[in-house]
Design an enzyme around this catalytic site. Sequence first.
Site, PDB file in Angstrom:
ATOM      1  N   GLN A 111      24.892  16.284  30.367  1.00 48.33           N
ATOM      2  CA  GLN A 111      26.047  16.387  31.268  1.00 48.33           C
ATOM      3  C   GLN A 111      26.895  17.618  30.950  1.00 48.33           C
ATOM      4  O   GLN A 111      27.256  18.398  31.824  1.00 48.33           O
ATOM      5  CB  GLN A 111      26.907  15.128  31.151  1.00 48.33           C
ATOM      6  CG  GLN A 111      26.187  13.842  31.552  1.00 48.33           C
ATOM      7  CD  GLN A 111      25.999  13.736  33.056  1.00 48.33           C
ATOM      8  OE1 GLN A 111      25.327  14.591  33.661  1.00 48.33           O
ATOM      9  NE2 GLN A 111      26.618  12.735  33.653  1.00 48.33           N
TER      10      GLN A 111
ATOM     11  N   HIS B 179      39.509  15.441  15.913  1.00 49.02           N
ATOM     12  CA  HIS B 179      39.294  15.029  17.313  1.00 49.02           C
ATOM     13  C   HIS B 179      39.039  13.527  17.315  1.00 49.02           C
ATOM     14  O   HIS B 179      37.925  13.070  17.488  1.00 49.02           O
ATOM     15  CB  HIS B 179      38.081  15.778  17.886  1.00 49.02           C
ATOM     16  CG  HIS B 179      37.798  15.414  19.314  1.00 49.02           C
ATOM     17  ND1 HIS B 179      38.751  15.441  20.300  1.00 49.02           N
ATOM     18  CD2 HIS B 179      36.644  14.998  19.914  1.00 49.02           C
ATOM     19  CE1 HIS B 179      38.214  15.073  21.440  1.00 49.02           C
ATOM     20  NE2 HIS B 179      36.932  14.802  21.246  1.00 49.02           N
TER      21      HIS B 179
HETATM   22  O1  TXD Z   1      35.676  17.263  22.781  1.00 50.34           O
HETATM   23  C1  TXD Z   1      34.512  17.036  22.400  1.00 50.34           C
HETATM   24  N1  TXD Z   1      33.977  17.741  21.417  1.00 50.34           N
HETATM   25  C2  TXD Z   1      33.714  15.908  23.065  1.00 50.34           C
HETATM   26  C3  TXD Z   1      32.237  15.973  22.707  1.00 50.34           C
HETATM   27  C4  TXD Z   1      33.967  15.791  24.503  1.00 50.34           C
HETATM   28  C5  TXD Z   1      33.068  15.073  25.263  1.00 50.34           C
HETATM   29  C6  TXD Z   1      31.702  14.694  24.796  1.00 50.34           C
HETATM   30  N2  TXD Z   1      31.479  14.949  23.414  1.00 50.34           N
HETATM   31  C7  TXD Z   1      30.111  14.820  22.859  1.00 50.34           C
HETATM   32  O2  TXD Z   1      29.223  15.838  23.332  1.00 50.34           O
HETATM   33  C8  TXD Z   1      29.411  13.538  23.195  1.00 50.34           C
HETATM   34  O3  TXD Z   1      29.947  12.463  22.441  1.00 50.34           O
HETATM   35  C9  TXD Z   1      27.994  13.877  22.793  1.00 50.34           C
HETATM   36  O4  TXD Z   1      27.850  13.767  21.388  1.00 50.34           O
HETATM   37  C10 TXD Z   1      27.885  15.361  23.174  1.00 50.34           C
HETATM   38  C11 TXD Z   1      27.115  15.602  24.438  1.00 50.34           C
HETATM   39  O5  TXD Z   1      27.662  14.886  25.475  1.00 50.34           O
HETATM   40  P1  TXD Z   1      26.884  14.824  26.909  1.00 50.34           P
HETATM   41  O6  TXD Z   1      27.734  14.018  27.823  1.00 50.34           O
HETATM   42  O7  TXD Z   1      26.449  16.196  27.299  1.00 50.34           O
HETATM   43  O8  TXD Z   1      25.599  13.959  26.498  1.00 50.34           O
HETATM   44  P2  TXD Z   1      24.187  13.882  27.290  1.00 50.34           P
HETATM   45  O9  TXD Z   1      24.420  14.052  28.748  1.00 50.34           O
HETATM   46  O10 TXD Z   1      23.509  12.658  26.768  1.00 50.34           O
HETATM   47  O11 TXD Z   1      23.411  15.186  26.774  1.00 50.34           O
HETATM   48  C12 TXD Z   1      22.968  15.284  25.463  1.00 50.34           C
HETATM   49  C13 TXD Z   1      21.611  15.986  25.518  1.00 50.34           C
HETATM   50  C14 TXD Z   1      20.528  15.137  26.212  1.00 50.34           C
HETATM   51  O12 TXD Z   1      20.018  15.841  27.330  1.00 50.34           O
HETATM   52  C15 TXD Z   1      19.477  14.943  25.126  1.00 50.34           C
HETATM   53  O13 TXD Z   1      18.149  14.970  25.598  1.00 50.34           O
HETATM   54  C16 TXD Z   1      19.745  16.144  24.239  1.00 50.34           C
HETATM   55  O14 TXD Z   1      21.164  16.227  24.195  1.00 50.34           O
HETATM   56  N3  TXD Z   1      19.231  15.986  22.880  1.00 50.34           N
HETATM   57  C17 TXD Z   1      18.752  17.022  22.176  1.00 50.34           C
HETATM   58  N4  TXD Z   1      18.653  18.319  22.493  1.00 50.34           N
HETATM   59  C18 TXD Z   1      18.113  19.110  21.518  1.00 50.34           C
HETATM   60  N5  TXD Z   1      17.693  18.672  20.317  1.00 50.34           N
HETATM   61  C19 TXD Z   1      17.780  17.352  19.994  1.00 50.34           C
HETATM   62  N6  TXD Z   1      17.345  16.906  18.787  1.00 50.34           N
HETATM   63  C20 TXD Z   1      18.325  16.467  20.950  1.00 50.34           C
HETATM   64  N7  TXD Z   1      18.571  15.122  20.962  1.00 50.34           N
HETATM   65  C21 TXD Z   1      19.125  14.851  22.151  1.00 50.34           C
END
Ligand code: TXD
Length: 319
Positions: free
Chosen positions: A12, A175
């Site tokens: 997302q 945070h």
């Molecule tokens: O202020 C802030 N820092 C926060 C952070 C604000 C909002 C969301 N916050 C965190 O960002 C949230 O708690 C998650 O830990 C991350 C990512 O949130 P998002 O909403 O983008 O999560 P998604 O849509 O699940 O996307 C995560 C992607 C997904 O497509 C997985 O397939 C991928 O991460 N993923 C990976 N990519 C690469 N390598 C590995 N190992 C991997 N594992 C999962």
Amino acid sequence: MKKKITLIGAGQIGGTLAHLIAIKKLGDIVLFDVAEGIAKGKALDIAQSSPIDNFDVNLSGTNNYEDTKNSDAIIITAGVPRKPGMTRDDLLGINLKIIKQVSEGIKSTSPNAFVICITNPLDVIVMALQRYSKFPKNKVVGMAGILDSSRFKYFLSKELKVPIGDVETLVLGGHGDTMVPMLNHTKIRGEPIENFIKSGKITKDNIEKIVDRTRKGGAEIVKYLEKGSAYYAPAASGVQMLESYLKDLKKELPCAAFLENEYGAKDIYAGVPVIIGKNGVEKVVQINLSENEKNQFDKSINAVKELFDAAKKIDPELE
Ligand code: TXD
């Protein structure tokens, strides 16, 4: 020479980052995800909008770190988001493993990149990222303070019925529920918020409610979405940091940065005002904290330290 920007995580936030970066023409974009189809599909979809919004950047999707090599900047959102009822800290176990894997992937392919971490629990994950990757501390930074400050500004502007541009404030510290909205550094059209309390335009109780809503800003959206968490405002926040780096804007932005005795804290990442320019985190800006603000900041630092201790128990390599 066009910049190369790699987004590790094409979910997302990653997809929204890619779209915003493309529209702002900040550089070529590589979307990386273990779910390769998501990376490829979103890259192609955004690319197909380029004739409409007239951006001439290359977009690609991959699950191979070789395709990300020599990136100028990397934004990491790889990880799992919260589900309703979860705290950011509940994500520690799974996202720590993921950030270790990501660190291995980027350290040999893009050793000179500026790395912005967004994955939660942010302060501990960005600290783990720096330790695992061994990147210079000024080249690894966490995104949270800009988002928390933006939420606080938005709520205050609605309560006081003023344009959002008139509200100046910032949120520091970890945070999490211990984040510190800095009331003594909150001004409306340059006027301290104290004056608005004295003139009855806002009550202390309403301010407290807004502070609480800011602290719980993420959970409020998780409750509405049920599946997933906030992504438009987090992505916009990450892009502001990226732009300040790529264009050497030297903006002063609240970010999770490595502290070496600033604010009385050391060897830890936490949300403080920093200057971001071509050398990454170029300076930690020291502002005066009231006694109350300092007490809250120290509490927030301790919460980060406790969670990092839990991280070290999960992976002793972090010692
Ligand atoms: O202020 C802030 N820092 C926060 C952070 C604000 C909002 C969301 N916050 C965190 O960002 C949230 O708690 C998650 O830990 C991350 C990512 O949130 P998002 O909403 O983008 O999560 P998604 O849509 O699940 O996307 C995560 C992607 C997904 O497509 C997985 O397939 C991928 O991460 N993923 C990976 N990519 C690469 N390598 C590995 N190992 C991997 N594992 C999962």
